[in-house]
Design a protein around this motif. Structure first.
Motif, PDB file in Angstrom:
ATOM      1  N   ARG A   1       1.651   3.781   6.682  1.00  0.00           N
ATOM      2  CA  ARG A   1       0.747   3.102   5.886  1.00  0.00           C
ATOM      3  C   ARG A   1      -0.640   3.107   6.734  1.00  0.00           C
ATOM      4  O   ARG A   1      -1.685   3.251   6.156  1.00  0.00           O
ATOM      5  CB  ARG A   1       1.117   1.735   5.612  1.00  0.00           C
ATOM      6  CG  ARG A   1       2.336   1.511   4.813  1.00  0.00           C
ATOM      7  CD  ARG A   1       2.982   0.420   4.896  1.00  0.00           C
ATOM      8  NE  ARG A   1       3.819   0.385   3.568  1.00  0.00           N
ATOM      9  CZ  ARG A   1       4.999   1.008   3.461  1.00  0.00           C
ATOM     10  NH1 ARG A   1       5.283   1.909   4.217  1.00  0.00           N
ATOM     11  NH2 ARG A   1       5.756   0.759   2.150  1.00  0.00           N
TER      12      ARG A   1
ATOM     13  N   LEU B   1       0.830  -1.003   0.110  1.00  0.00           N
ATOM     14  CA  LEU B   1       0.078   0.072   0.089  1.00  0.00           C
ATOM     15  C   LEU B   1       0.967   1.316  -0.072  1.00  0.00           C
ATOM     16  O   LEU B   1       0.731   2.332  -0.440  1.00  0.00           O
ATOM     17  CB  LEU B   1      -0.978   0.091   1.495  1.00  0.00           C
ATOM     18  CG  LEU B   1      -1.952   1.131   1.345  1.00  0.00           C
ATOM     19  CD1 LEU B   1      -3.103   0.713   0.322  1.00  0.00           C
ATOM     20  CD2 LEU B   1      -2.598   0.880   2.860  1.00  0.00           C
TER      21      LEU B   1
ATOM     22  N   ILE C   1      -4.473   4.555   5.306  1.00  0.00           N
ATOM     23  CA  ILE C   1      -5.824   3.902   5.419  1.00  0.00           C
ATOM     24  C   ILE C   1      -6.925   4.638   6.103  1.00  0.00           C
ATOM     25  O   ILE C   1      -7.910   5.218   5.759  1.00  0.00           O
ATOM     26  CB  ILE C   1      -5.659   2.486   5.850  1.00  0.00           C
ATOM     27  CG1 ILE C   1      -4.894   1.764   5.218  1.00  0.00           C
ATOM     28  CG2 ILE C   1      -6.862   1.858   5.973  1.00  0.00           C
ATOM     29  CD1 ILE C   1      -4.585   0.197   5.565  1.00  0.00           C
TER      30      ILE C   1
END
Lengths: 212, 466
Positions: B160, B127, B164
């Motif tokens: 990361r 990601l 999100i």
């Protein structure tokens, strides 16, 4: 066919206790393969020979109204559900033996079904407390069914069954503990424990009606 | 010595937050279910407790409570624990509970959940690649003793998690900004009378009666076939099979036809039920809007719609002109009052208090809003089998949400209070997160407007035509 009287029986209980499976089992003599959530109300019909073998034998259609949803739902859902509770001849309360909350909620379910007649405006005026007096004058016969007995460990079964016995006494209801197991897909419904008893209880309920 | 006192204060507050999370779980989320696995409840409460401690440390930073070094220490420890939970424990347990539900894999539960966790880690890592999260200085010799190299450094993981979390925040906030005036304002309420409801109820009962009569026919027909004998059921021998293919009993033909009609009627009854529920809900909202509280919310709704339009406008401007606000609202507000309005006051003192109040309000409303949204979400989609998995998913979302609100809150504070965040997470590109938030917010708000518009258009037509 001759005019057959209507017998309307409600099947009430929390989500996921097995009402749809139970109704399917009773009416189709088969175990429900893929149970999914019941939206609103689903009805099924069972043909029953009242007083079989006697000269007074009469064939009845027992309508099992399986009402879905949770007892603590929005008041709009409750008002809509109230439409199904008209002129009921009997109530089957279903609870899950592996889930204590579902047995506690049975009180609220029965209050909701019974109070329908007392409060025509559709607004439920209960504070959730259970009062045995309210059921004293209640003419509607009740049946309490506990499901998923097979999913409880052998050792704990006695403890669970004693707890349930008090529940049935509170309601002044007859009591059965059933095994509704998904493994019985292919086999005949009559092999399931308690099934022949069920037929007799069906007769018991209908007998009650004829005393009114 | 002071370190011990500070630590004890922080730990006590953590225990308090843990208790609050525990109560919330029992009273609100798991109201109708039985808690069989206490692990789930513990994990949820721990995530909640550590997230709230993060906010608490920010507040302490602003107010200047506690020793600066002990604050720093607790801040680092807190972040490490939260990352440990969000990246290692919760995903592992989610995998474990999912696998437990599947009967086939029951034996090697632990093995399969480890496998699931490794897949999660792989995607989680991937990601970070397309996003410019870390500053270009990354990879050089570390300073201040913070390890910026290495896979499992705090920054890599938090960057990361932050992506999100920021996406989630922007989605929720975009939808909330549009939905809030829509629900508050009574302008959008459709007119529903009692006769409408009665008519629908009558239709519903009629449909049920039709279903019953058809099912009676099926039941009688089946019973008659059964009583006549099982001739049709078991074709015996070769010729029997050929015969059953070509000539099926007329009774069974009718039965399939009736069964199809019954299925269609049942679908209709479900639709009618849902429409009736909708009408009852609208009727209640109409009655509520006539009360005092309802009228208050109506006016509030107008303000919120203006605010929402302004926010969308600002987000567009930010993206189009590639502008990221350099100063926070507090300092800017003080500048405006001092320079343009000529009011003189003690800047340092007031900026501290105002930013405390502002940040406090933001924190409280976001915690409350998130908990309410999570509860609604949980009621809507959980069942007795999947409740454990869903609660863990919610705990994961909650943790990520809180971590990224810390990242974004940095923007609302004057520079002198940002040190604690910047010290530990100094290598992150904070501007990127704000830009990303604006983009997702815009997308979410516009699509919510479209969605609500379509839903609104469709509904009144449905119940007007009989």
């Amino acid at each position: 066919m001759a005019s057959l009287d209507r017998v309307k029986v409600l099947v009430l209980g929390d989500s996921g206790v097995g009402k749809s499976s139970l109704v399917h089992l009773l009416c189709q003599n088969q175990v429900l393969g893929n149970p999914s959530w019941t939206v609103g109300c689903s009805v099924d019909v069972r043909v029953h020979d009242y007083k079989e073998g006697t000269p007074e034998e009469k064939t009845f259609y027992i309508e099992l109204w399986d009402v879905g949803g949770s007892v603590g739902g929005a008041s709009s859902v409750k008002s809509t559900r109230a439409v199904f509770f008209n002129s009921v001849n009997g109530i089957i309360l279903v609870h899950d033996l592996t889930n204590k909350k579902s047995s506690q909620n049975l009180y609220r379910w029965s209050l909701e079904a019974v109070n329908k007649d007392l409060v025509p405006s559709g607004v439920l005026v209960t504070n959730g407390d259970y009062d045995r007096e309210q059921f004293a004058e209640n003419q509607i016969p009740l049946l309490v069914i506990g499901t998923k007995l097979d999913q409880i460990h052998e050792a704990k079964r006695n403890e669970v069954l004693t707890r349930i016995a008090f529940l049935a006494e509170d309601f002044n209801a007859e009591e059965i503990n059933l095994v509704i197991e998904k493994r019985y897909f292919i086999r005949d419904g009559s092999q399931i424990v308690g099934f022949p008893d069920r037929k007799r209880f069906g007769a018991g309920i209908v007998k009650n009606l004829h005393y009114d | 010595m002071s370190f011990l006192i500070d630590s004890s204060i922080v730990v006590t507050s953590q225990v308090l937050f843990f208790g609050f999370g525990w109560l919330f779980f029992m009273r609100q989320l798991f109201k109708d279910y039985e808690v069989r696995q206490y692990v789930v409840q513990v994990i949820f409460s721990v995530t909640f407790a550590f997230s709230c401690t993060m906010f608490e440390l920010i507040i302490f930073e602003i107010l200047g409570v506690l020793n600066s070094s002990s604050r720093y220490f607790h801040w680092k420890m807190n972040l490490c624990v939260i990352l440990l939970i969000l990246v290692f424990m919760v995903p592992f347990y989610i995998g474990y509970f999912i696998v437990s539900n599947i009967r086939l894999l029951h034996r090697q539960r632990v093995l399969f959940s480890c496998g699931l966790w490794l897949t999660f880690m792989y995607f989680f890592w991937k990601l970070g690649d397309p996003f410019p999260i870390l500053s270009p200085k990354h990879g050089y010799i570390p300073n201040n003793g913070i390890e910026s190299k290495g896979i499992l450094s705090i920054e890599q993981l938090i960057s990361r998690v932050g992506v999100i979390g920021v996406t989630l925040m922007a989605l929720l906030s975009g939808f909330g900004a549009v939905n809030c005036p829509y629900t508050y304002m009574s302008y959008f309420l459709r007119n529903v009378t009692d006769t409408d409801i009665l008519a629908l109820e009558r239709r519903l009962l009629q449909t049920m009666d039709m279903i019953i009569s058809k099912k009676k026919r099926i039941a009688t027909a089946r019973r008659n076939m059964f009583q006549r004998g099982d001739v049709n059921n078991k074709p015996s021998g070769f010729w029997g099979m050929i015969k059953s293919v070509t000539t099926s009993a007329p009774g069974s033909e009718n039965l399939t036809l009736i069964q199809q009609e019954v299925d269609a009627l049942e679908e209709l009854s479900r639709q009618l039920f849902l429409e009736t529920v909708d009408l009852y809900a609208t009727k209640e909202r109409i009655e509520y809007s006539k009360t005092f509280k309802g009228r208050y919310f109506n006016v509030l709704g107008y303000f919120f719609s203006v605010y929402c339009v302004w926010k969308i406008f600002m987000a567009t401007i930010n993206i189009v002109f590639d502008r990221v606000g350099k100063t926070d609202p507090v300092t800017r507000g003080i500048e405006i009052t001092v320079n343009y309005l000529g009011i003189q006051f003690d800047v340092k003192f007031w900026s501290q208090h105002i930013s405390f109040i502002l940040v406090g309000i933001i924190i409280v409303t976001s915690i409350r809003g998130l908990l309410i949204t999570l509860t609604k979400f949980f009621y809507a989609i959980s069942s007795s089998k999947s409740s454990n998995v869903i609660v863990l998913l919610l705990a994961q979302i909650m943790g990520m949400y809180f971590v990224s609100s810390v990242l974004l809150i940095r923007m609302s504070m004057p520079p002198e209070y940002r040190t604690i965040i910047t010290e530990v997470l100094g290598e992150l590109q904070f501007n990127f997160y704000h830009r990303w938030f604006d983009v997702i917010f815009l997308v979410s708000a516009l699509s919510s407007i479209l969605f609500l518009y379509l839903a609104h258009k469709q509904a009144p037509e449905k119940h007007m035509t009989p």
